[in-house]
Design a protein around this motif. Structure first.
Motif, PDB file in Angstrom:
ATOM      1  N   GLU A  12      -9.838  52.904   6.935  1.00 22.93           N
ATOM      2  CA  GLU A  12     -10.524  53.831   6.043  1.00 22.93           C
ATOM      3  C   GLU A  12     -11.975  53.384   5.855  1.00 22.93           C
ATOM      4  N   ASP A  13     -12.820  54.321   5.418  1.00 24.66           N
ATOM      5  CA  ASP A  13     -14.252  54.031   5.311  1.00 24.66           C
ATOM      6  C   ASP A  13     -14.646  53.417   3.975  1.00 24.66           C
ATOM      7  N   ASP A  14     -13.792  53.566   2.960  1.00 23.95           N
ATOM      8  CA  ASP A  14     -14.119  53.006   1.659  1.00 23.95           C
ATOM      9  C   ASP A  14     -12.908  52.254   1.111  1.00 23.95           C
ATOM     10  N   VAL A  15     -13.003  51.796  -0.123  1.00 22.94           N
ATOM     11  CA  VAL A  15     -12.006  50.904  -0.703  1.00 22.94           C
ATOM     12  C   VAL A  15     -11.325  51.594  -1.879  1.00 22.94           C
ATOM     13  N   ARG A  16     -10.008  51.586  -1.887  1.00 20.98           N
ATOM     14  CA  ARG A  16      -9.281  52.135  -3.026  1.00 20.98           C
ATOM     15  C   ARG A  16      -9.452  51.208  -4.226  1.00 20.98           C
ATOM     16  N   CYS A  17      -9.630  51.802  -5.395  1.00 19.71           N
ATOM     17  CA  CYS A  17      -9.830  51.019  -6.619  1.00 19.71           C
ATOM     18  C   CYS A  17      -8.830  51.475  -7.671  1.00 19.71           C
ATOM     19  N   PHE A  18      -7.864  50.601  -7.956  1.00 17.13           N
ATOM     20  CA  PHE A  18      -6.878  50.873  -8.991  1.00 17.13           C
ATOM     21  C   PHE A  18      -7.361  50.205 -10.279  1.00 17.13           C
ATOM     22  N   ARG A  19      -7.593  50.993 -11.301  1.00 18.56           N
ATOM     23  CA  ARG A  19      -8.067  50.462 -12.577  1.00 18.56           C
ATOM     24  C   ARG A  19      -6.880  50.345 -13.530  1.00 18.56           C
ATOM     25  N   VAL A  20      -6.698  49.149 -14.086  1.00 15.39           N
ATOM     26  CA  VAL A  20      -5.541  48.881 -14.938  1.00 15.39           C
ATOM     27  C   VAL A  20      -6.024  48.434 -16.309  1.00 15.39           C
ATOM     28  N   PRO A  21      -5.640  49.147 -17.383  1.00 18.06           N
ATOM     29  CA  PRO A  21      -6.035  48.711 -18.726  1.00 18.06           C
ATOM     30  C   PRO A  21      -5.340  47.415 -19.118  1.00 18.06           C
ATOM     31  N   ASP A  22      -5.884  46.748 -20.116  1.00 16.96           N
ATOM     32  CA  ASP A  22      -5.319  45.474 -20.567  1.00 16.96           C
ATOM     33  C   ASP A  22      -3.830  45.565 -20.845  1.00 16.96           C
ATOM     34  N   SER A  23      -3.382  46.687 -21.405  1.00  7.81           N
ATOM     35  CA  SER A  23      -1.972  46.825 -21.764  1.00  7.81           C
ATOM     36  C   SER A  23      -1.056  46.824 -20.553  1.00  7.81           C
ATOM     37  N   GLY A  24      -1.623  47.043 -19.357  1.00  6.24           N
ATOM     38  CA  GLY A  24      -0.816  47.053 -18.148  1.00  6.24           C
ATOM     39  C   GLY A  24      -0.883  45.774 -17.343  1.00  6.24           C
ATOM     40  N   VAL A  25      -1.679  44.803 -17.806  1.00  2.95           N
ATOM     41  CA  VAL A  25      -1.835  43.541 -17.078  1.00  2.95           C
ATOM     42  C   VAL A  25      -0.895  42.502 -17.675  1.00  2.95           C
ATOM     43  N   LEU A  26       0.066  42.027 -16.875  1.00  8.79           N
ATOM     44  CA  LEU A  26       1.041  41.045 -17.339  1.00  8.79           C
ATOM     45  C   LEU A  26       0.604  39.618 -17.023  1.00  8.79           C
ATOM     46  N   VAL A  27      -0.009  39.409 -15.855  1.00  7.34           N
ATOM     47  CA  VAL A  27      -0.505  38.093 -15.440  1.00  7.34           C
ATOM     48  C   VAL A  27      -1.832  38.304 -14.719  1.00  7.34           C
TER      49      VAL A  27
END
Length: 204
Positions: A12-27
């Motif tokens: 692919e020509d660009d980069v996928r960016c998944f944005r995760v809020p603090d409430s979804g970050v476990l580690v």
């Protein structure tokens, strides 16, 4: 605050960016990154939900995506064109951290694992083609092969399920709705850029 998880597919020509809020970050430390989010069970579903947990590692050549029901039990999903699976394991470069953000390069191979522990390796033709065409470097091709062998060993010995059991103590009830997936120019994410990313020359 959100964590950006950059996922580059070399075709692919660009980069996928998944944005995760603090409430979804476990580690989110030097060794690994774990996040979770609510997802529809089927495309277009509005009522039924599952929780997708994503695990990436700084020293392993794979990432894990595990699906859970809202009671916190591992569950299978069925793609339109294949057998059901509970784990979708992406062979990928080790996670690179820049600040709070993480990034990795998808190396095409995938391992799909059912609840009964059976598994299948998919997209091997795409991996061979990517290696031959230079989309991934020889060092990355070797890393992918070693990562696949190590992942299969984790499955055989139960190491992977032990790891998932440790993560499962975090409640799925805190999983947030997913934020829209973005796209970033490759020039803005040098940690995954061909020729200069650490894994390209085998220095990962």
């Amino acid at each position: 605050m959100t964590v950006r998880d950059f996922d580059f597919h070399p075709d692919e020509d660009d980069v996928r960016c998944f944005r995760v809020p603090d409430s979804g970050v476990l580690v989110n430390d030097s060794g690994w990154y774990v996040s979770q989010s609510l997802q529809p069970v089927n495309l277009g579903a509005t009522d039924d939900k599952l929780v997708l947990r994503h695990l990436a590692f700084s020293t392993e050549w794979f990432k894990i995506n595990a699906t859970y029901d809202l009671a916190g039990d591992l569950m299978e999903t069925r793609p339109p064109d294949g057998a059901p699976f509970a784990l979708n394991c992406d062979i990928a470069t080790p996670m690179v951290r820049v600040g709070d953000d993480v990034s990795a390069v998808d190396l095409f191979l995938d391992v799909l694992v059912g609840l009964d522990g059976t598994h299948r390796v998919v997209d091997e033709d795409e991996f061979v083609q990517a290696s031959a065409s230079g989309l991934i470097s020889p060092a990355e091709a070797r890393g992918a092969e070693s990562g696949l062998a190590r992942l299969l060993d984790w499955l055989r010995t139960g190491r992977l399920h032990e790891l998932l059991e440790n993560v499962s103590s975090a409640p799925v009830t805190t999983a947030p709705e997913p934020l829209p997936v973005g796209r970033a120019p490759l020039s803005e994410v040098p940690s995954v850029a061909p020729g200069i990313r650490l894994s390209w020359s085998g220095t990962e």
